[in-house]
Design a protein around this motif. Structure first.
Motif, mmCIF file in Angstrom:
data_model
loop_
_atom_site.group_PDB
_atom_site.id
_atom_site.type_symbol
_atom_site.label_atom_id
_atom_site.label_comp_id
_atom_site.label_asym_id
_atom_site.label_seq_id
_atom_site.Cartn_x
_atom_site.Cartn_y
_atom_site.Cartn_z
ATOM 1 N N LEU A 161 1.028 -1.127 0.049
ATOM 2 C CA LEU A 161 0.003 0.108 0.013
ATOM 3 C C LEU A 161 0.843 1.079 -0.148
ATOM 4 C CD1 LEU A 161 -2.401 -0.957 3.015
ATOM 5 C CD2 LEU A 161 -2.617 -1.428 0.560
ATOM 6 N N ALA A 162 0.408 2.299 -0.685
ATOM 7 C CA ALA A 162 1.104 3.548 -0.693
ATOM 8 C C ALA A 162 -0.079 4.530 -0.538
ATOM 9 C CB ALA A 162 1.828 3.918 -1.893
ATOM 10 N N ILE A 163 0.304 5.656 0.269
ATOM 11 C CA ILE A 163 -0.479 6.538 0.472
ATOM 12 C C ILE A 163 -0.054 7.884 -0.455
ATOM 13 C CG2 ILE A 163 -1.447 8.481 2.346
ATOM 14 C CD1 ILE A 163 -0.837 5.795 4.239
ATOM 15 N N GLY A 164 -1.059 8.356 -1.099
ATOM 16 C CA GLY A 164 -0.785 9.499 -2.188
ATOM 17 C C GLY A 164 -2.046 10.088 -2.630
ATOM 18 N N ASN A 165 -1.808 11.408 -3.184
ATOM 19 C CA ASN A 165 -3.057 12.201 -3.665
ATOM 20 C C ASN A 165 -3.463 11.715 -4.865
ATOM 21 O OD1 ASN A 165 -2.791 14.077 -1.484
ATOM 22 N ND2 ASN A 165 -1.778 15.551 -2.694
ATOM 23 N N SER A 166 -4.645 11.715 -5.145
ATOM 24 C CA SER A 166 -5.528 11.199 -6.149
ATOM 25 C C SER A 166 -4.876 11.770 -7.532
ATOM 26 C CB SER A 166 -7.114 11.491 -6.036
ATOM 27 O OG SER A 166 -7.136 12.739 -5.832
ATOM 28 N N TYR A 167 -4.366 12.718 -7.644
ATOM 29 C CA TYR A 167 -4.247 13.653 -9.090
ATOM 30 C C TYR A 167 -2.919 12.848 -9.554
ATOM 31 C CZ TYR A 167 -1.362 16.585 -6.014
ATOM 32 O OH TYR A 167 -0.548 17.116 -5.132
ATOM 33 N N TYR A 168 -2.087 12.240 -8.645
ATOM 34 C CA TYR A 168 -0.878 11.576 -9.107
ATOM 35 C C TYR A 168 -1.300 10.304 -9.955
ATOM 36 C CZ TYR A 168 1.991 14.481 -6.331
ATOM 37 O OH TYR A 168 2.545 15.500 -5.666
ATOM 38 N N MET A 169 -2.486 9.760 -9.988
ATOM 39 C CA MET A 169 -2.691 8.682 -10.691
ATOM 40 C C MET A 169 -2.846 9.343 -12.274
ATOM 41 S SD MET A 169 -3.568 5.585 -11.874
ATOM 42 C CE MET A 169 -3.879 4.578 -10.427
ATOM 43 N N ALA A 170 -3.279 10.292 -12.367
ATOM 44 C CA ALA A 170 -3.472 11.092 -13.653
ATOM 45 C C ALA A 170 -1.977 11.616 -14.215
ATOM 46 C CB ALA A 170 -4.354 12.202 -13.534
ATOM 47 N N ALA A 171 -1.218 12.081 -13.123
ATOM 48 C CA ALA A 171 0.280 12.327 -13.693
ATOM 49 C C ALA A 171 0.886 11.299 -14.108
ATOM 50 C CB ALA A 171 0.726 13.164 -12.541
#
Ligand code: FE
Length: 356
Positions: A228-238
């Protein structure tokens, strides 16, 4: 529109010298001395990168005839406004996250804005109660879960402290503003003592010392270092747009924590009206434009974020993640708990890593 990249700390004099019109046809008065004339201008200090906001500002200029002059910088803009004082040419401050808006208000470089347009468009939980700042886009702090090794399709932030995840979680520094906001939200929901237990449990579940950015966490999931990694959702788009990172993105599912109860923690990018805005009326016009459905959709789409107004729709990619159920906790409440969150990170030696 004029753009200007700042390098390091410059004196106001140095900054004036640096402001060069990019379009030769437009006469651009020195940035520090624009008060007397130029009704048709507005000056923006932006922490957000040009590719995110240039398209919206161009549309604004096209529709209103008001020129937008922008100073871009990754840091130092609030200190700059404070140092410039009453002579500051800044009309509007744009930030990539909420901590900077809170810092700007505390530094006295913002002023309250009473706008029926803004009040009607943007939910009160996404605005400063005194009108000093407001959100322009939202992002969720999600869990990126290995497609190979994680079968569950739902998760909570609370569960991240469950020993079943021991040695399986990657995260960036606990002191990073994104994590501070999340931890502050946990304090708001559970109280300080419970939040401390939770943060200690999460620390003990880490696969490695907190490091890197949100994308490095996903990279490490792909590499098998964590599940698991915690991250902001927009990084998926990036990541999907980046040839090198696409495989990282494709190795994970996005889980929106607490979607089944209070909602997922969200953070914002936002704006604030400068304390001494020399073109206040134009700044208000620009602020209201940024809250319009048209600008909202362009802005949110550029960075894979969520608009802040109901009338604007997220991009097809963001829509494919499902309906966002956001934690309704007011950002102002999170702001008030940031300091406590930061102290907690130090207290549990979060950044020293597991079992420290
Ligand atoms: Fe970011």
């Amino acid at each position: 529109m004029h753009t200007l990249a700042l390098r390091g700390a410059l004196s106001l004099r140095g900054m004036r010298a640096l402001v060069v019109p990019m379009a030769a046809a437009v006469a651009f008065s020195a940035f520090g001395a624009v008060t007397a004339r130029a009704d048709g201008e507005v000056n923006v200090y932006s922490f957000r990168e040009p590719y995110l906001i240039d398209p919206i500002l161009k549309t604004f200029t096209h529709e209103t005839g008001i020129k937008v002059n922008v100073i871009y910088s990754k840091d130092g803009l609030i200190e700059r406004m404070a140092a410039e004082g009453q002579n500051s040419p800044a009309d509007l401050l744009l930030t990539q996250e909420s901590g900077l808006l809170i810092q700007a208000k505390a530094a006295g470089v913002t002023q309250p804005l009473q706008s029926k347009v803004i009040d009607a468009a943007i939910d009160a939980s996404l605005r400063d109660p005194e009108g000093h700042w407001f959100a322009l886009t939202r992002r969720a702090r999600v869990v990126y879960a290995s497609k190979e090794r994680v079968t569950q399709t739902a998760i909570t932030y609370e569960e991240l402290a469950d020993p079943k995840w021991k040695g399986k979680i990657c995260i960036r520094s606990g002191q990073h503003t994104y994590n501070i906001a999340l931890i502050a939200s946990m304090i708001a929901h559970h109280g300080e003592a419970e939040a401390e237990k939770w943060l200690t449990g999460l620390r003990d579940n880490l696969a490695r010392k907190p490091a890197g950015g949100d994308r490095e966490g996903v990279k490490d999931v792909k590499a098998g270092l964590c599940d698991l990694a915690i991250g902001n959702s927009y990084y998926m788009a990036a990541m999907l747009k980046n040839p090198e990172q696409k495989a990282w993105a494709e190795s994970v599912n996005m889980l929106f924590p607490n979607a089944g109860d209070r909602g997922t923690h969200v953070n914002i990018s936002g704006a604030a009206l400068a304390a001494h805005a020399p073109h206040r009326d134009n700044a208000v016009k620009l602020i209201e434009f940024l809250a319009s459905p048209e600008a909202q959709e362009i802005y949110a789409d550029r960075n894979g974020e969520y608009p802040v107004i109901a009338a604007a729709h997220p991009s097809e990619l963001v829509k494919s993640w499902g309906e966002l159920k956001a934690d309704p906790l007011p950002l102002s409440e999170i702001a008030g708990l940031r300091k406590k969150a930061s102290e907690l990170v130090d207290k549990v030696r979060f950044d020293a890593g597991p079992s420290s």
